[in-house]
Design an enzyme around this catalytic site. Structure first.
Site, PDB file in Angstrom:
ATOM      1  N   ASP A  67      76.888  55.821  44.942  1.00 51.38           N
ATOM      2  CA  ASP A  67      76.850  57.202  45.412  1.00 51.38           C
ATOM      3  C   ASP A  67      75.530  57.895  45.110  1.00 51.38           C
ATOM      4  O   ASP A  67      74.703  57.388  44.336  1.00 51.38           O
ATOM      5  CB  ASP A  67      78.022  58.000  44.811  1.00 51.38           C
ATOM      6  CG  ASP A  67      78.313  57.642  43.356  1.00 51.38           C
ATOM      7  OD1 ASP A  67      77.399  57.155  42.659  1.00 51.38           O
ATOM      8  OD2 ASP A  67      79.453  57.831  42.906  1.00 51.38           O
ATOM      9  N   ASN A 136      89.815  62.365  36.524  1.00 54.16           N
ATOM     10  CA  ASN A 136      90.804  62.633  37.584  1.00 54.16           C
ATOM     11  C   ASN A 136      91.098  61.381  38.416  1.00 54.16           C
ATOM     12  O   ASN A 136      91.759  61.457  39.439  1.00 54.16           O
ATOM     13  CB  ASN A 136      90.312  63.765  38.498  1.00 54.16           C
ATOM     14  CG  ASN A 136      89.030  63.418  39.247  1.00 54.16           C
ATOM     15  OD1 ASN A 136      88.513  62.311  39.135  1.00 54.16           O
ATOM     16  ND2 ASN A 136      88.512  64.352  40.016  1.00 54.16           N
ATOM     17  N   HIS A 138      88.822  59.444  39.941  1.00 56.23           N
ATOM     18  CA  HIS A 138      87.921  59.087  41.036  1.00 56.23           C
ATOM     19  C   HIS A 138      87.172  57.785  40.731  1.00 56.23           C
ATOM     20  O   HIS A 138      86.918  57.457  39.573  1.00 56.23           O
ATOM     21  CB  HIS A 138      86.960  60.239  41.415  1.00 56.23           C
ATOM     22  CG  HIS A 138      85.854  60.530  40.458  1.00 56.23           C
ATOM     23  ND1 HIS A 138      85.346  61.797  40.251  1.00 56.23           N
ATOM     24  CD2 HIS A 138      85.109  59.728  39.648  1.00 56.23           C
ATOM     25  CE1 HIS A 138      84.361  61.758  39.388  1.00 56.23           C
ATOM     26  NE2 HIS A 138      84.198  60.513  38.988  1.00 56.23           N
ATOM     27  N   GLU A 143      87.285  61.461  45.441  1.00 51.43           N
ATOM     28  CA  GLU A 143      88.108  62.362  44.651  1.00 51.43           C
ATOM     29  C   GLU A 143      89.592  62.196  45.024  1.00 51.43           C
ATOM     30  O   GLU A 143      89.908  61.612  46.075  1.00 51.43           O
ATOM     31  CB  GLU A 143      87.655  63.808  44.906  1.00 51.43           C
ATOM     32  CG  GLU A 143      86.189  64.092  44.511  1.00 51.43           C
ATOM     33  CD  GLU A 143      85.965  64.220  43.006  1.00 51.43           C
ATOM     34  OE1 GLU A 143      86.667  63.558  42.218  1.00 51.43           O
ATOM     35  OE2 GLU A 143      85.052  64.974  42.608  1.00 51.43           O
TER      36      GLU A 143
HETATM   37  C1  F6R Z   1      78.925  57.154  39.267  1.00 52.57           C
HETATM   38  C2  F6R Z   1      80.281  57.192  39.784  1.00 52.57           C
HETATM   39  C3  F6R Z   1      81.388  57.903  39.077  1.00 52.57           C
HETATM   40  C4  F6R Z   1      81.387  57.684  37.568  1.00 52.57           C
HETATM   41  C5  F6R Z   1      82.505  58.492  36.901  1.00 52.57           C
HETATM   42  C6  F6R Z   1      82.502  58.346  35.408  1.00 52.57           C
HETATM   43  O1  F6R Z   1      78.078  56.423  40.114  1.00 52.57           O
HETATM   44  O2  F6R Z   1      80.511  56.665  40.833  1.00 52.57           O
HETATM   45  O3  F6R Z   1      82.623  57.477  39.608  1.00 52.57           O
HETATM   46  O4  F6R Z   1      81.547  56.321  37.298  1.00 52.57           O
HETATM   47  O5  F6R Z   1      82.352  59.846  37.244  1.00 52.57           O
HETATM   48  O6  F6R Z   1      81.350  58.928  34.898  1.00 52.57           O
HETATM   49  P1  F6R Z   1      80.978  58.788  33.344  1.00 52.57           P
HETATM   50  O7  F6R Z   1      80.664  57.371  33.118  1.00 52.57           O
HETATM   51  O8  F6R Z   1      79.752  59.678  33.180  1.00 52.57           O
HETATM   52  O9  F6R Z   1      82.157  59.277  32.593  1.00 52.57           O
END
Ligand code: F6R
Length: 250
Positions: A67, A136, A138, A143
């Site tokens: 992303d 959440n 994702h 989301e």
């Molecule tokens: C990042 C991504 C997100 C993160 C998720 C967890 O490229 O796709 O899904 O993996 O938000 O983020 P952290 O590791 O910062 O808790």
């Protein structure tokens, strides 16, 4: 689904990096799917350490990031492009021409999503996808409520996600409201998935994921239906789900 509970974050990063290094050595032209955020930072550090010590080569590999934020140019220090250079690509012998990340500053995001999805297909898709998880549920920036059939698309980030990611920005107002993400169906096409879960803010997400109930309200739950997933969970995230050492096979 193979679930490994690991005592702490450092060890999780070691185990994850060993798995990646093993695949890269075995398949020097492997296509890796990469995540950003706090969780994989330790894994990337271990890859760099191994590169210095053992010279594992990344010259033949191709990478696709999950992303990118809308509105941030590559050189913006909060872009995921910048993150990847800073946390990994600048420190190993990867050929940057073979590293792909959606372009957050394309003025036509719909066109960019289509371009990225086509590129993934043309290159034959991802062999090993690294994932983190949002509290959440994702994965990527898919989301809750995202369709399991989704391909690379434009998303509105939820307030919870913007709050969670505000720690990387000067203030919450600076966190972009939109992003481009690989879709759930895109992620599910990967041949193998490695999901890293760390920290007690992920405890509820771990419970829901391991309940086995599959629902679009909790995007990561779809991983229960992927044939080749490894999940590494540190003790803080596992919480009451298990005490170290735990090895569950589902
Ligand atoms: C990042 C991504 C997100 C993160 C998720 C967890 O490229 O796709 O899904 O993996 O938000 O983020 P952290 O590791 O910062 O808790």
């Amino acid at each position: 689904m193979e679930i490994k509970s690991i005592e702490e974050y450092h060890e999780m990063s070691l185990v994850a990096s060993k798995m990646i290094i093993d695949r890269v050595k075995k398949y020097p032209n492997i296509k890796l799917g990469l995540a950003t955020g706090g969780t994989p930072e330790g894994t990337y550090q271990q890859l760099i350490k191994d590169y210095h010590e053992n010279r594992t080569s990344y010259q033949g590999i191709t990478t696709f990031n999950l992303d990118e934020y809308i509105g941030l140019a590559e050189e913006d220090s909060n872009s995921y492009h910048y993150y990847m250079d800073n946390h990994l690509f600048d420190h190993i012998d990867i050929n940057k021409e073979n590293t792909f990340i959606p372009k957050g500053d394309n003025l036509n995001p719909a066109e960019e999503c289509e371009r990225y999805e086509l590129l993934l297909q043309e290159k034959g898709g991802v062999d090993l996808q690294i994932l983190g998880i949002g509290s959440n549920g994702h994965i990527g920036f898919n989301e809750p409520g995202s369709s399991f059939k989704s391909r690379t698309h434009l998303v509105e980030l939820t307030p919870a996600t913007r709050e969670a990611n505000a720690r990387f920005f000067p203030s919450i107002e600076d966190v972009p409201k939109q992003a481009i993400t690989m879709g759930i169906a895109t992620i599910m096409k990967s041949k193998e998935i490695l999901l890293l879960i760390s920290g007690d803010s992920k405890k509820e997400a771990v419970k829901r994921l391991l309940s086995g109930k599959v629902s679009e309200d909790f995007p990561a739950s779809i991983l229960n239906q992927h044939p080749n997933v490894t999940i590494l969970i540190d003790q803080a995230a596992a919480g009451s789900m298990g005490t170290y050492p735990m090895l569950l096979m589902k």
